[in-house]
Design a protein around this motif. Structure first.
Motif, PDB file in Angstrom:
ATOM      1  N   ASP A 166      -3.739  11.294   4.448  1.00  4.88           N
ATOM      2  CA  ASP A 166      -3.029  12.156   5.395  1.00  4.88           C
ATOM      3  C   ASP A 166      -2.607  11.264   6.546  1.00  4.88           C
ATOM      4  OD1 ASP A 166      -2.051  14.030   7.095  1.00  4.88           O
ATOM      5  OD2 ASP A 166      -3.894  15.181   7.297  1.00  4.88           O
ATOM      6  N   GLY A 167      -1.359  10.857   6.528  1.00  4.93           N
ATOM      7  CA  GLY A 167      -0.901   9.897   7.526  1.00  4.93           C
ATOM      8  C   GLY A 167      -1.563   8.546   7.323  1.00  4.93           C
ATOM      9  N   TYR A 168      -2.099   7.988   8.416  1.00  6.18           N
ATOM     10  CA  TYR A 168      -2.680   6.652   8.392  1.00  6.18           C
ATOM     11  C   TYR A 168      -4.209   6.677   8.278  1.00  6.18           C
ATOM     12  CZ  TYR A 168       1.906   5.010   9.990  1.00  6.18           C
ATOM     13  OH  TYR A 168       3.249   4.715  10.091  1.00  6.18           O
ATOM     14  N   ARG A 169      -4.795   7.809   7.872  1.00  2.45           N
ATOM     15  CA  ARG A 169      -6.244   7.989   7.969  1.00  2.45           C
ATOM     16  C   ARG A 169      -7.066   7.239   6.938  1.00  2.45           C
ATOM     17  NH1 ARG A 169      -6.717  14.496   9.274  1.00  2.45           N
ATOM     18  NH2 ARG A 169      -5.583  14.448  11.268  1.00  2.45           N
ATOM     19  N   ASN A 170      -6.521   6.987   5.756  1.00  7.31           N
ATOM     20  CA  ASN A 170      -7.312   6.323   4.730  1.00  7.31           C
ATOM     21  C   ASN A 170      -7.686   4.905   5.193  1.00  7.31           C
ATOM     22  OD1 ASN A 170      -7.926   4.744   2.232  1.00  7.31           O
ATOM     23  ND2 ASN A 170      -7.450   6.691   1.230  1.00  7.31           N
ATOM     24  N   ARG A 171      -8.940   4.528   4.984  1.00  6.85           N
ATOM     25  CA  ARG A 171      -9.408   3.214   5.446  1.00  6.85           C
ATOM     26  C   ARG A 171      -8.635   2.070   4.811  1.00  6.85           C
ATOM     27  NH1 ARG A 171     -12.315   0.563   1.787  1.00  6.85           N
ATOM     28  NH2 ARG A 171     -13.200   1.708   0.005  1.00  6.85           N
ATOM     29  N   VAL A 172      -8.111   2.286   3.584  1.00  2.00           N
ATOM     30  CA  VAL A 172      -7.321   1.242   2.920  1.00  2.00           C
ATOM     31  C   VAL A 172      -6.081   0.902   3.740  1.00  2.00           C
ATOM     32  CG1 VAL A 172      -5.952   0.707   0.855  1.00  2.00           C
ATOM     33  CG2 VAL A 172      -8.159   1.869   0.632  1.00  2.00           C
ATOM     34  N   VAL A 173      -5.504   1.919   4.371  1.00  2.00           N
ATOM     35  CA  VAL A 173      -4.321   1.695   5.213  1.00  2.00           C
ATOM     36  C   VAL A 173      -4.689   0.822   6.404  1.00  2.00           C
ATOM     37  CG1 VAL A 173      -2.550   2.794   6.626  1.00  2.00           C
ATOM     38  CG2 VAL A 173      -3.313   3.892   4.503  1.00  2.00           C
ATOM     39  N   GLY A 174      -5.802   1.128   7.044  1.00  2.00           N
ATOM     40  CA  GLY A 174      -6.233   0.341   8.197  1.00  2.00           C
ATOM     41  C   GLY A 174      -6.605  -1.083   7.835  1.00  2.00           C
ATOM     42  N   VAL A 218       0.862  -1.175   0.000  1.00  2.00           N
ATOM     43  CA  VAL A 218       0.000   0.000   0.000  1.00  2.00           C
ATOM     44  C   VAL A 218       0.903   1.231   0.000  1.00  2.00           C
ATOM     45  CG1 VAL A 218      -1.733   1.350   1.256  1.00  2.00           C
ATOM     46  CG2 VAL A 218      -1.878  -1.158   1.216  1.00  2.00           C
ATOM     47  N   CYS A 219       0.752   2.081  -1.002  1.00  2.00           N
ATOM     48  CA  CYS A 219       1.526   3.317  -1.102  1.00  2.00           C
ATOM     49  C   CYS A 219       0.586   4.498  -0.867  1.00  2.00           C
ATOM     50  CB  CYS A 219       2.176   3.457  -2.485  1.00  2.00           C
ATOM     51  SG  CYS A 219       3.500   2.278  -2.812  1.00  2.00           S
ATOM     52  N   THR A 220       0.978   5.412   0.007  1.00  2.00           N
ATOM     53  CA  THR A 220       0.134   6.573   0.281  1.00  2.00           C
ATOM     54  C   THR A 220       0.924   7.865   0.133  1.00  2.00           C
ATOM     55  OG1 THR A 220       0.555   6.952   2.648  1.00  2.00           O
ATOM     56  CG2 THR A 220      -0.926   5.147   2.077  1.00  2.00           C
ATOM     57  N   ASP A 221       0.208   8.912  -0.210  1.00  2.00           N
ATOM     58  CA  ASP A 221       0.794  10.251  -0.212  1.00  2.00           C
ATOM     59  C   ASP A 221      -0.334  11.246   0.005  1.00  2.00           C
ATOM     60  OD1 ASP A 221       3.768  11.318  -1.300  1.00  2.00           O
ATOM     61  OD2 ASP A 221       2.182  12.823  -1.286  1.00  2.00           O
ATOM     62  N   ILE A 222      -0.011  12.372   0.600  1.00  2.00           N
ATOM     63  CA  ILE A 222      -1.020  13.402   0.846  1.00  2.00           C
ATOM     64  C   ILE A 222      -1.364  14.162  -0.432  1.00  2.00           C
ATOM     65  CG2 ILE A 222       0.595  15.257   1.435  1.00  2.00           C
ATOM     66  CD1 ILE A 222      -1.350  15.960   3.762  1.00  2.00           C
ATOM     67  N   ASP A 223      -0.504  14.064  -1.441  1.00  2.00           N
ATOM     68  CA  ASP A 223      -0.665  14.796  -2.697  1.00  2.00           C
ATOM     69  C   ASP A 223      -1.282  13.887  -3.768  1.00  2.00           C
ATOM     70  OD1 ASP A 223      -0.492  16.302  -4.983  1.00  2.00           O
ATOM     71  OD2 ASP A 223       1.672  16.605  -4.903  1.00  2.00           O
ATOM     72  N   PRO A 224      -2.476  14.195  -4.262  1.00  2.00           N
ATOM     73  CA  PRO A 224      -3.099  13.355  -5.290  1.00  2.00           C
ATOM     74  C   PRO A 224      -2.236  13.211  -6.545  1.00  2.00           C
ATOM     75  CG  PRO A 224      -4.701  14.896  -4.381  1.00  2.00           C
ATOM     76  CD  PRO A 224      -3.359  15.304  -3.842  1.00  2.00           C
ATOM     77  N   ALA A 225      -1.503  14.263  -6.918  1.00  2.00           N
ATOM     78  CA  ALA A 225      -0.637  14.181  -8.100  1.00  2.00           C
ATOM     79  C   ALA A 225       0.461  13.152  -7.883  1.00  2.00           C
ATOM     80  CB  ALA A 225      -0.037  15.552  -8.411  1.00  2.00           C
ATOM     81  N   ALA A 226       1.018  13.095  -6.667  1.00  2.00           N
ATOM     82  CA  ALA A 226       2.054  12.111  -6.360  1.00  2.00           C
ATOM     83  C   ALA A 226       1.506  10.700  -6.428  1.00  2.00           C
ATOM     84  CB  ALA A 226       2.649  12.388  -4.972  1.00  2.00           C
ATOM     85  N   VAL A 227       0.280  10.507  -5.952  1.00  2.00           N
ATOM     86  CA  VAL A 227      -0.347   9.180  -5.993  1.00  2.00           C
ATOM     87  C   VAL A 227      -0.519   8.718  -7.436  1.00  2.00           C
ATOM     88  CG1 VAL A 227      -2.469   7.913  -5.461  1.00  2.00           C
ATOM     89  CG2 VAL A 227      -1.482   9.470  -3.769  1.00  2.00           C
ATOM     90  N   LYS A 228      -0.901   9.639  -8.301  1.00  2.00           N
ATOM     91  CA  LYS A 228      -1.055   9.311  -9.722  1.00  2.00           C
ATOM     92  C   LYS A 228       0.290   8.917 -10.335  1.00  2.00           C
ATOM     93  CE  LYS A 228      -2.850  11.186 -14.080  1.00  2.00           C
ATOM     94  NZ  LYS A 228      -3.494  12.371 -14.722  1.00  2.00           N
ATOM     95  N   VAL A 229       1.349   9.661  -9.988  1.00  2.00           N
ATOM     96  CA  VAL A 229       2.696   9.334 -10.488  1.00  2.00           C
ATOM     97  C   VAL A 229       3.133   7.967  -9.972  1.00  2.00           C
ATOM     98  CG1 VAL A 229       5.143   9.968 -10.363  1.00  2.00           C
ATOM     99  CG2 VAL A 229       3.415  11.731 -10.771  1.00  2.00           C
ATOM    100  N   CYS A 230       2.874   7.714  -8.686  1.00  2.00           N
ATOM    101  CA  CYS A 230       3.239   6.425  -8.090  1.00  2.00           C
ATOM    102  C   CYS A 230       2.555   5.271  -8.813  1.00  2.00           C
ATOM    103  CB  CYS A 230       2.870   6.425  -6.608  1.00  2.00           C
ATOM    104  SG  CYS A 230       3.144   4.851  -5.764  1.00  2.00           S
ATOM    105  N   ALA A 231       1.257   5.399  -9.065  1.00  2.00           N
ATOM    106  CA  ALA A 231       0.518   4.342  -9.760  1.00  2.00           C
ATOM    107  C   ALA A 231       1.069   4.122 -11.165  1.00  2.00           C
ATOM    108  CB  ALA A 231      -0.964   4.696  -9.819  1.00  2.00           C
ATOM    109  N   GLY A 232       1.422   5.207 -11.851  1.00  2.00           N
ATOM    110  CA  GLY A 232       1.995   5.090 -13.190  1.00  2.00           C
ATOM    111  C   GLY A 232       3.337   4.389 -13.172  1.00  2.00           C
ATOM    112  N   ASN A 233       4.172   4.724 -12.186  1.00  2.00           N
ATOM    113  CA  ASN A 233       5.476   4.067 -12.081  1.00  2.00           C
ATOM    114  C   ASN A 233       5.327   2.592 -11.736  1.00  2.00           C
ATOM    115  OD1 ASN A 233       7.198   6.241 -12.701  1.00  2.00           O
ATOM    116  ND2 ASN A 233       7.079   7.036 -10.615  1.00  2.00           N
ATOM    117  N   ALA A 234       4.345   2.268 -10.904  1.00  2.00           N
ATOM    118  CA  ALA A 234       4.098   0.864 -10.562  1.00  2.00           C
ATOM    119  C   ALA A 234       3.734   0.078 -11.819  1.00  2.00           C
ATOM    120  CB  ALA A 234       2.985   0.760  -9.525  1.00  2.00           C
ATOM    121  N   ALA A 235       2.879   0.665 -12.654  1.00  2.00           N
ATOM    122  CA  ALA A 235       2.487   0.000 -13.897  1.00  2.00           C
ATOM    123  C   ALA A 235       3.676  -0.156 -14.836  1.00  2.00           C
ATOM    124  CB  ALA A 235       1.375   0.795 -14.573  1.00  2.00           C
ATOM    125  N   ASN A 236       4.491   0.872 -14.956  1.00  2.00           N
ATOM    126  CA  ASN A 236       5.649   0.815 -15.848  1.00  2.00           C
ATOM    127  C   ASN A 236       6.673  -0.222 -15.417  1.00  2.00           C
ATOM    128  OD1 ASN A 236       4.560   2.881 -17.355  1.00  2.00           O
ATOM    129  ND2 ASN A 236       5.749   4.495 -16.359  1.00  2.00           N
TER     130      ASN A 236
END
Length: 299
Positions: free
Chosen positions: A217-225, A186-204
């Motif tokens: 924002d930190g551990y708040r997303n339910r996916v993290v829990g 699970v990769c998280t970032d507070i910046d939506p643009a960074a998350v999009k870049v991360c997903a693209g790099n994972a695919a590449n």
């Protein structure tokens, strides 16, 4: 007509190493991203040099408010307020500029390179293709290299099945973990643009099926829990957020799990460790590169 890129303003202070954590807190209030680096004239990284604290904002900075905050913090710590530089960066393609200055980087068995690089990774290495784009992390910073070296050592100790990369930026660490263990990450970032870049790099890198990239924002997303407990947690952010998230990290770490902390100066180790020791976590290993520390901790 030339392309138009997002406006970016840079805040900058030239200060001593001791003053970096003092004024870092101010920049965190007024900038969307904060970084620091040193100009080591001696060439031996002994800390006797100028340090530059920089903040980046997509909205025009409020000089009066920032100067006032800097003055207040300086007075509270018995320091002189440093001169604040504010610069609107030129309208250029920073992705292209980044690529021009991004040579391949080796860290342990990991070989990180941009898509513009046409060579072949060394035999026996884990090749990772990264275009940082609008996300922090091309592998060249000492904190990312420190995390990769720590990961390389951890990989030799056995498999980690569940991995969290908190503040993943371009996704280098999560991708590296997925390649080493075929692990779910699970990769998280507070910046939506960074998350999009991360997903693209994972695919590449052929790891899209193993990596879930989400805004958090930190551990708040339910996916993290939902993904906890984690066998390995990366948290390459900044010293103060590391301290703030210590209870959350402990709550998400599996028994026998390890966490790799970075984004802190060597002199901030004691503060960061004190907050994690309160959670029953101890230091297992440390990597120091150019004054930046990477800490491996666990129960």
């Amino acid at each position: 007509m030339p392309p138009v890129f997002p406006e970016i303003w840079r805040l900058r202070l030239t200060i001593s190493m001791e003053a970096v954590p003092v004024f870092e807190e101010v920049f965190e209030r007024f900038a969307e991203a904060v970084t620091m680096f040193m100009e080591d004239r001696s060439g031996i990284s002994d800390g006797d040099c100028d340090w530059f604290l920089e903040g980046f904002s997509r909205t025009p900075p409020e000089r009066v408010a920032i100067v006032s905050a800097l003055s207040a913090v300086a007075a509270a710590n018995g320091m002189d307020a440093p001169a604040l530089e504010i610069e609107r960066l030129p309208n250029v393609d920073w992705v292209l500029e980044n690529l021009r200055d991004f040579p391949p980087i080796a860290a342990g068995r990991f070989f990180v390179h941009g898509s513009h690089w046409q060579g072949r990774p060394p035999v026996g290495s884990f090749g990772i293709e990264i275009d940082a784009g609008t996300a922090f992390g091309s592998g060249e910073h000492a904190t990312t290299r420190g995390c990769l070296l720590a990961l390389d050592a951890i990989a030799k100790q056995g498999r980690r099945i569940r991995v969290l990369d908190l503040g993943s930026g371009s996704g280098i660490l999560g991708i590296a973990a997925a390649k080493v263990w075929s692990a779910k990450v699970v990769c998280t970032d507070i910046d939506p643009a960074a998350v999009k870049v991360c997903a693209g790099n994972a695919a590449n890198n052929g790891e899209a099926a193993r990596i879930t990239a989400v805004v958090s924002d930190g551990y708040r997303n339910r996916v993290v829990g939902e993904g906890r407990p984690y066998d390995l947690i990366f948290s390459n952010i900044l010293a103060r957020p590391l301290c703030r998230f210590a209870p959350d990290l402990a709550a998400h770490l599996a028994p026998g799990g390890l966490a790799v902390l970075s984004g802190l100066l060597e002199r901030q180790e004691r503060m960061v460790m004190a907050n994690h020791e309160k959670q029953g976590l101890t230091l297992k290993r440390r990597v120091v590169i150019d004054g930046w520390a990477t800490l491996v901790i666990g129960r």
